[in-house]
Design a protein around this motif. Sequence first.
Motif: not given
Length: 866
Positions: A164-168, A195-198, A253-259, A276-281
């Motif tokens: 289960l993944l989301a932003n941040g 920019l919301f993602a799940l 610089e990247y700002d979160l602890d997780v990418f 923080g949660l890029n969704i890709f084709n």
Amino acid sequence: MADMLSTTAAAPAVIRRADYRAPDWLIPDIALDFDLDPALTRVEATLSVTRNGDHDRPLRLDGDGLVPLAVKVDGRTLEEAEWHLEAGALIIPLSGDSHRIETLVELAPQSNSKLMGLYASGGLLCTQCEAEGFRRITFFPDRPDVLSRYSVRMSADKARFPILLANGDPIEQADLPDGRHSALWNDPFPKPCYLFALVAGDLACNADSFVTMSGREVQLGIWVKEADLPRTAHAMKALKDSMAWDERVYGREYDLDVFNIVAVADFNFGAMENKGLNIFNSRYILADPETATDIDYDGVEGVVAHEYFHNWSGNRVTCRDWFQLSLKEGFTVFRDQNFSADMGSHAVKRIEDVRILRAAQFQEDSGPLAHPIRPESYMEISNFYTATIYNKGAEVIRMMALMLGAERFRAGSDLYFDRHDGEAATCEDFVAAMEEGGQIDLGQFRRWYEQAGTPHVRALLSHDPVAQSVELTLEQTVPATPGQPDKQPMAIPLRTALFDPATGQHHGDELLMLTEPKQSFTFTGFAAAPVLSINRGFSAPVIVETNRSQADLAFLSAHDDDPFARYEAMQQLMVNVLIGRIAGQDTDDGAVIDAIRNTLTDPALDPAFVAETIRLPSEAYLGDQMKIVDPDAIHAARDALQTKIGAELMPLWRDIHAKTKANAFSISSAAKGARKLRNAALHYLVASGAQDGPAIAFGQFSEADNMTERQAALGTLANGSSPEREAALDIFYNRYSADALTLDKWFQTQAFALHPDAVEQVQALGQHKDFTLANPNRVRSLYGAFAGNQWAFHHGSGKGYALVADCIIALDKLNPQTAARLVPPLGRWKRFDEGRAALMRAQLQRILAQPGLSKDVTEQASKSLE
């Protein structure tokens, strides 16, 4: 046209930039609770809302297809009379200045064929919210200038959705009764809802880490199906390279602890930069030598970088409204282009980027869908994810960078990021930062944001042997475009050099600024007439016409020290011969053949650059040089020249093809260059008509240890009618039928083929058991590719037009966004003879007459008929 429109539903409302108004209510914080299930997902949303300004307007929360099961204000459940729905939006009158709003809705992700909002893909649940998909998840002011901090809790069946993944950043995980579990994620950075993602599903992770320039360790993860894990190494390397590059070049610089990155099979776009949660084709994540070409490897690297760079140019600083889309996209394309150039060949990358610009954006600029990089209006925002916004937008940034120089451009970008961090900004904000940080006046330059159309520059060079001087006269015109009949002069930076034909040297590279309709520049110290090299490096996205002779172009193709200008001279040399032959002239092709021979035998040149330089201009590009496009004449002339080049340089093609055969696969620049040149040699060898050509191509197809050489051989064979063609197509299908991304190549190769029966073959492929309208990649690989095959698509019978129109009509019921992207090729009817024009118009009218047509397709088709 008026009669046709009167039989259809009313045209969608037009949204105008001039009507922008700041949001009535702000949402500082939002908490979302998802009870996830493909058939029925429940979404509880808790919003803190604050009145923005002195007004008494109600709270308006956008919705699309949502029905509120409950509405609460400050803990009290409202009666139905206390709220109402208006055009899908939830309207709640509020008396105070701050409140807590709670809503509950239900969704059916597995039924969401639009792939916007929350949907199911290959056993996953995932989201796509740009541009206006969040309103399909919950009620919210779905606009980019409402920035909120998000807390997201998800619960789901643990066996079915173990990840289960989301932003941040992740906050907590817990097991629940009945085999379920939950996860809580928190994003501390305010962001717009697009920019919301799940993502929820059974995924495996390629885990790594990156230490930032300040010493923080960031956990990296690329999440895919278990079987695809071995194909993620290249994407991970690209991610780490892009993180390091953005620190080095932009100080970001990247700002979160997780990418995290997740690859999904069904996706309308290439990828999405959710915080923080890029969704890709999946086509832009998965790569290995067996299934991915060198172009695919470059695509993965470039798109991973593009989405990562959005963390600053798009996320930390976002758009005030969708008219500012190029603010984030044009700037980020410019950034990813420079990154890719630094990772490989600057010369080859520039040639590739300009080819894409000319093929897609120049055509857009010259047709009914032309618009500025900052549009003034739209019906459906998804239709403005265009080559103009992205590619021309990048060229506008590139011109600014050229005019400012590296140091001042960096100062301007630093000022922009620092001044607008955490804000929703405008294109004007960016230009103002460049002016202040770069100490430059960009007043006239702003017209690039306001005016559509590709400027034409006429360059005439005259020599005075007595005064030993030359005069360069430049004239600019910007063609009329829809809604903009009259244009003002642009500020056009043109890198220019004057070559001494005796020495092959020039007197220095100068940046000339063309700002008036007509300007003259005088240069002294030229006893002999020099040769003009202009728009070096493609310093401006313009069409340049010169009075250079074929001899001048041949000279530049051998001596110009600017790689792009050298390539351009060779291309123009070929264009002049081909356009002359299309017009019925007996043009001499000797200079072209000699120039290709000289290029092939120059040991100082990079093989990848050689391969780019010797390829003939595409049929579509040749059509762009004509007032009225003649697809049959273009095809015949190009085919004849290709055959002659192949035959006259046959020993060279055979020698190159043999010498560039690789011993072991590598994605080094040298190895990729060798493969590119080998494939070019094979193409000319087969085009020559040599009896053993198909056998040589089939040999490369069979023996290749990589997809680059295998697909190139297949594509070369697909243009003909040999037994080897059918054998190779069967072998390829049987080998890759279980791999969706690679099977897309099989469809695409046949759709692009310059085969007399291409229309019938595409029609048959549309009925193939492995073809589906439900997957955007598959649609693009067949119908998108076919619409780009000028000779086949523009078959005089019009059956190619009907084929694409049939697809648009059927697809619109499932996925309007993807359907709308197939409309523009039909909209170029004014460029063709009256017979073809009438056939294209008829198909556009047939599309518009369909009941229940989406606003996506309605906008594209109606504008295409104007």
